[in-house]
Write a protein that holds these residues in place. Structure first.
Motif, PDB file in Angstrom:
ATOM      1  N   LYS A  93      60.695-118.303  44.691  1.00  0.00           N
ATOM      2  CA  LYS A  93      59.576-118.082  43.869  1.00  0.00           C
ATOM      3  C   LYS A  93      58.939-116.930  44.471  1.00  0.00           C
ATOM      4  O   LYS A  93      58.883-116.709  45.622  1.00  0.00           O
ATOM      5  CB  LYS A  93      58.333-119.413  43.952  1.00  0.00           C
ATOM      6  CG  LYS A  93      57.619-119.429  42.941  1.00  0.00           C
ATOM      7  CD  LYS A  93      56.958-120.990  42.998  1.00  0.00           C
ATOM      8  CE  LYS A  93      55.554-120.691  42.329  1.00  0.00           C
ATOM      9  NZ  LYS A  93      54.526-121.477  42.813  1.00  0.00           N
ATOM     10  N   GLY A  94      58.347-115.977  43.662  1.00  0.00           N
ATOM     11  CA  GLY A  94      57.734-114.930  43.894  1.00  0.00           C
ATOM     12  C   GLY A  94      58.659-113.769  44.289  1.00  0.00           C
ATOM     13  O   GLY A  94      58.079-112.503  44.779  1.00  0.00           O
ATOM     14  N   VAL A  95      60.121-113.793  44.437  1.00  0.00           N
ATOM     15  CA  VAL A  95      60.721-112.740  44.905  1.00  0.00           C
ATOM     16  C   VAL A  95      61.328-112.004  43.550  1.00  0.00           C
ATOM     17  O   VAL A  95      62.320-112.435  42.920  1.00  0.00           O
ATOM     18  CB  VAL A  95      61.919-113.177  45.833  1.00  0.00           C
ATOM     19  CG1 VAL A  95      62.841-112.003  46.237  1.00  0.00           C
ATOM     20  CG2 VAL A  95      61.200-113.916  46.881  1.00  0.00           C
ATOM     21  N   GLY A  96      61.105-110.892  43.355  1.00  0.00           N
ATOM     22  CA  GLY A  96      61.300-109.891  42.317  1.00  0.00           C
ATOM     23  C   GLY A  96      62.190-108.878  42.772  1.00  0.00           C
ATOM     24  O   GLY A  96      62.488-108.854  44.091  1.00  0.00           O
ATOM     25  N   ALA A  97      62.618-107.940  41.992  1.00  0.00           N
ATOM     26  CA  ALA A  97      63.715-106.893  42.389  1.00  0.00           C
ATOM     27  C   ALA A  97      63.009-106.060  43.509  1.00  0.00           C
ATOM     28  O   ALA A  97      63.754-105.611  44.654  1.00  0.00           O
ATOM     29  CB  ALA A  97      63.937-105.793  41.341  1.00  0.00           C
ATOM     30  N   ALA A  98      61.611-105.560  43.611  1.00  0.00           N
ATOM     31  CA  ALA A  98      61.082-104.859  44.710  1.00  0.00           C
ATOM     32  C   ALA A  98      60.954-105.429  45.797  1.00  0.00           C
ATOM     33  O   ALA A  98      61.435-105.014  46.930  1.00  0.00           O
ATOM     34  CB  ALA A  98      59.526-104.585  43.937  1.00  0.00           C
ATOM     35  N   LEU A  99      60.722-106.719  45.734  1.00  0.00           N
ATOM     36  CA  LEU A  99      60.531-107.415  47.121  1.00  0.00           C
ATOM     37  C   LEU A  99      61.990-107.928  47.663  1.00  0.00           C
ATOM     38  O   LEU A  99      61.959-107.703  48.957  1.00  0.00           O
ATOM     39  CB  LEU A  99      60.092-108.905  46.815  1.00  0.00           C
ATOM     40  CG  LEU A  99      59.740-109.699  48.309  1.00  0.00           C
ATOM     41  CD1 LEU A  99      59.035-108.945  49.407  1.00  0.00           C
ATOM     42  CD2 LEU A  99      58.998-111.140  47.942  1.00  0.00           C
ATOM     43  N   ALA A 100      63.177-108.168  46.872  1.00  0.00           N
ATOM     44  CA  ALA A 100      64.274-108.287  47.155  1.00  0.00           C
ATOM     45  C   ALA A 100      64.696-107.128  47.980  1.00  0.00           C
ATOM     46  O   ALA A 100      65.501-107.046  49.077  1.00  0.00           O
ATOM     47  CB  ALA A 100      65.065-108.471  46.041  1.00  0.00           C
ATOM     48  N   GLU A 101      64.537-105.882  47.536  1.00  0.00           N
ATOM     49  CA  GLU A 101      64.750-104.686  48.073  1.00  0.00           C
ATOM     50  C   GLU A 101      64.463-104.347  49.603  1.00  0.00           C
ATOM     51  O   GLU A 101      64.890-104.211  50.441  1.00  0.00           O
ATOM     52  CB  GLU A 101      64.498-103.296  47.472  1.00  0.00           C
ATOM     53  CG  GLU A 101      65.215-102.177  47.664  1.00  0.00           C
ATOM     54  CD  GLU A 101      64.635-101.084  46.646  1.00  0.00           C
ATOM     55  OE1 GLU A 101      64.342 -99.992  47.258  1.00  0.00           O
ATOM     56  OE2 GLU A 101      64.519-101.462  45.325  1.00  0.00           O
ATOM     57  N   LYS A 102      63.080-105.015  49.641  1.00  0.00           N
ATOM     58  CA  LYS A 102      62.338-104.712  50.902  1.00  0.00           C
ATOM     59  C   LYS A 102      63.188-105.812  51.925  1.00  0.00           C
ATOM     60  O   LYS A 102      63.341-105.615  53.166  1.00  0.00           O
ATOM     61  CB  LYS A 102      60.740-104.997  50.769  1.00  0.00           C
ATOM     62  CG  LYS A 102      60.041-103.972  50.234  1.00  0.00           C
ATOM     63  CD  LYS A 102      58.567-104.464  50.143  1.00  0.00           C
ATOM     64  CE  LYS A 102      57.860-103.208  49.640  1.00  0.00           C
ATOM     65  NZ  LYS A 102      56.636-103.703  48.700  1.00  0.00           N
ATOM     66  N   LEU A 103      63.322-107.085  51.528  1.00  0.00           N
ATOM     67  CA  LEU A 103      64.037-107.929  52.186  1.00  0.00           C
ATOM     68  C   LEU A 103      65.245-107.606  52.593  1.00  0.00           C
ATOM     69  O   LEU A 103      65.527-107.862  53.855  1.00  0.00           O
ATOM     70  CB  LEU A 103      64.090-109.408  51.326  1.00  0.00           C
ATOM     71  CG  LEU A 103      62.582-110.058  51.259  1.00  0.00           C
ATOM     72  CD1 LEU A 103      62.862-111.161  50.314  1.00  0.00           C
ATOM     73  CD2 LEU A 103      62.136-110.621  52.531  1.00  0.00           C
TER      74      LEU A 103
END
Length: 691
Positions: free
Chosen positions: A13-23
């Motif tokens: 929950k809360g993980v979109g494309a932008a956050l996935a890239e940071k992760l």
């Protein structure tokens, strides 16, 4: 049930494309990655501490009523809030605050805050606490577990990482995260369950021993450290097996060339050199590739041992390549081998990045046509370099080359089929614990005797306030016909700044030592310029050489008997030891002056004290490992190795013998478990197993 290793973070929950890239930047792509991204440390927010019981240096949760809030116009403008709880008063100080924040600090408001307590102008204070207002609501429950602090990167907050780990923990179980350590091994080595260990380390209970966790002594850390060390061991074992399963040209023991070489050498090899040469000769005679590491302290005569190995291959009619990490060192080897092999009628070719155009084409042609001995830099790895009958590769200072680069040389063997033997040399003594883990794919030989005639170097610690005395000492030594080095260490992170510092020092010393012939060498000079300066220093045309640490390895000027190292506190002990090894190469008494900038930290004093007390590289390496950790010693950036998540080679050294045994057992009885372990721990590092 789907394994967590197969579920992408985007399902959280809360993980979109932008956050996935940071992760992804910190290697978090699956739920398994999230669970193996373990906290660095913990905060205890499980209890509220009365203000009257607070102590400086403590991290604490406090609750109280705002008794007043004022903007203070000191040296830096700050918002000062006084908090009371009936047992005492505490000040909260904010250097960065908004009007809205100030307005929320009305007298009588209830706050809960967390931070580090420190003595301040008004008594005990917390700078920039985390806080929440408790207006019009019942006091919320405190945390039930210790609060994890995770390794992070720009754009990833602790709150976000805690939230993601919480979601991943809800899906954690023995089936979703398979334990690849068979039950028999877990029992034999007294290891707890993997899923329980992970759960504990992400959310330790309120009564957990913070000290035990901080020191890495908890059973859950022990369990994961064991698995991580085991995986590194397996990756190196797999690499070793894959190399050993290759065919190598068997090289029969040589008689004629080694004898002629030793007759011309002018001195007798030490007992240690003879012993190590015999170990190498035996390996070279086998039909599987030799993988041997020769450790020898500065000046122990590794090059002579390498020459004897080379002659065994040359006498059998094959080619030998010797590779060094810097052009200065490669050139040094070229000069030595040319001097030794020419009288035996053996040609030596040279290849480095600086060779261009026609000279390069000629060198490549000679190598392809089968010139017996080739010396060079990592330019020898390049695809266009083709050997005719390469049977032995000698690599100097292995830790400067990645494992993958060593493997690239395999493809250059005879007909692309036979794998060359590999002899790896290092003057950085590697402590046993580190060698067991870092170089598990290599057999090790140690040169533990210095050749006769080498003098121990006397090391002195001198504060830089006595710089003028030191300059006079240089004048005196050069006046007596000796030569000296003046080493400028890294001033800033950039090499640029170091080179500028060296240029400034050079100008100062030229002015102070009028009449002396002073040279300058640093990393930004062209290779040809560096070589010319070194040549002048070697022949005695220069009396003093001002240099950056480019002279760390391999420069041999027996007449140099004095070295000054500026700001030695900025270098590792192994590097200082390497630099110091440039003097004491002749029979004259030699000195190394460590010109430090006071005040020294406690650890700085300890480190430089070790340099003064001993010239034993192995002892220095052990101390360096204790004080700095393994990554720095081996040059983590180059090796891609030892970037451990949980394990610590110093702390967990006692696990290593058991880990080696367990790795062997796993390979023999449960080989199908090896790949999943490598994927779990090393997917984002160098995968040694994939050759």
């Amino acid at each position: 049930m789907t394994e967590l290793a197969d579920i992408p973070v985007t399902t959280l929950k809360g993980v979109g494309a932008a956050l996935a890239e940071k992760l992804a930047r910190v290697g978090l792509e699956t739920l398994q990655d999230v669970l193996f991204h373990l906290p660095l440390r913990y905060q205890d927010r499980t209890r509220i501490t009365p203000i009257g019981a607070l102590r400086p240096g403590q991290d604490a949760v406090v609750e109280g009523t705002v008794a007043g809030a004022d903007v203070i116009m000191g040296r830096r403008r700050s918002l000062l809030v006084r908090l009371q709880d009936g047992s005492g008063t505490l000040s909260l100080r904010f250097f960065h605050f908004s009007q809205a924040q100030k307005d929320g600090m009305k007298r009588g408001n209830q706050l809960r805050c967390y931070g580090e307590v420190r003595p301040g102008a008004t008594g005990l204070e917390i700078y920039h606490p985390e806080y929440r207002s408790l207006q019009g609501q019942e006091s919320p429950a405190v945390e039930q577990t210790l609060t994890p602090i995770y390794p992070t990167t720009e754009g990833l907050t602790q709150q976000r990482l805690r939230n993601l780990s919480q979601q991943a923990l809800l899906r954690l179980g023995p089936h979703s995260l398979p334990d690849w350590l068979p039950a028999e091994l877990a029992v034999e080595y007294r290891l707890g369950a993997l899923d329980q260990a992970i759960r504990y380390l992400h959310r330790p209970p309120a009564d957990a021993d913070l000290q035990e966790l901080a020191e890495g002594r908890h059973w859950a850390q022990h369990r994961l450290a064991f698995e991580e060390l085991l995986t590194h061991q397996l990756s190196l074992q797999r690499l070793r097996e894959s190399v050993r399963s290759q065919q190598a040209p068997p090289l029969p023991p040589a008689r004629r060339l080694p004898q002629a070489f030793l007759d011309n050498l002018g001195f007798q090899p030490t007992g240690a050199q003879k012993r190590v040469a015999a170990e190498i000769a035996y390996d070279l005679a086998q039909a599987e590739p030799m993988l041997r590491l020769v450790q020898g302290d500065v000046g122990a005569g590794k090059t002579v041992v390498a020459a004897l190995a080379a002659l065994q291959a040359l006498e059998a009619g094959y080619q030998v390549a010797l590779m060094a990490p810097t052009e200065i060192l490669a050139e040094q080897h070229f000069i030595n081998f040319d001097k030794w092999l020419n009288p035996l009628g053996i040609e030596v070719a040279w290849l480095a990045g600086k060779l261009k155009g026609k000279a390069r084409a000629t060198a490549l042609e000679r190598i392809g046509a089968g010139v017996p001995m080739v010396v060079g830099t990592h330019a020898l790895f390049q695809d266009e370099v083709r050997f005719q009958r390469l049977a032995l590769v000698v690599i100097d200072e292995q830790h400067r080359f990645g494992v993958q680069q060593r493997l690239a040389l395999r493809r250059k063997g005879v007909d692309g089929q036979l794998c060359p033997h590999q002899l790896i040399m290092t003057a950085t003594p590697i402590p046993r614990t580190l060698a067991m883990s870092a170089y598990a794919d290599l057999d090790t030989s140690i040169l533990d005797e210095l050749p006769p005639g080498r003098t121990p170097v006397n090391t002195l610690l001198v504060a830089d306030s006595r710089r003028l005395e030191v300059i006079e000492r240089v004048r005196l030594a050069c006046g007596q016909g000796r030569q000296a080095y003046w080493v400028c260490t890294l001033i800033e992170e950039s090499e640029e700044m170091t080179c500028q510092a060296a240029e400034t020092t050079y100008a100062d010393l030229c002015a102070a030592l009028g009449g002396l012939r002073v040279g300058l060498i640093h990393g930004r000079m062209k290779p040809a310029e560096k070589a010319a300066v070194m040549q002048d220093f070697k022949t005695g045309a220069l009396q003093l050489l001002v240099a950056t640490t480019v002279i760390e390895v391999g420069v041999d000027v027996p007449n140099a008997s004095l070295m000054i190292i500026e700001n030695p506190e900025r270098l590792g002990l192994a590097q200082l030891h390497q630099l110091r090894g440039r003097v004491g190469r002749g029979s004259a008494a030699s000195h190394c002056v460590l010109l430090y900038h006071p005040p020294l930290s406690q650890i700085g004093r300890e480190r430089l004290g070790i340099m003064r007390e001993t010239c034993d590289g192995f002892l220095i390496a052990e101390k360096d490992l204790e004080l700095r950790g393994p990554g720095e010693m081996l040059g983590v950036r180059q090796t891609g190795l030892l970037q451990f998540k949980v394990a610590d080679l110093m702390r967990d050294a006692d696990l290593l013998p058991a880990v080696r045994d367990a790795a062997q057992t796993l390979l023999e009885r449960w080989p199908q478990h090896v790949s999943p372990l490598l994927a779990r721990w090393l997917r984002h590092g160098q995968q040694y197993g994939q050759v």
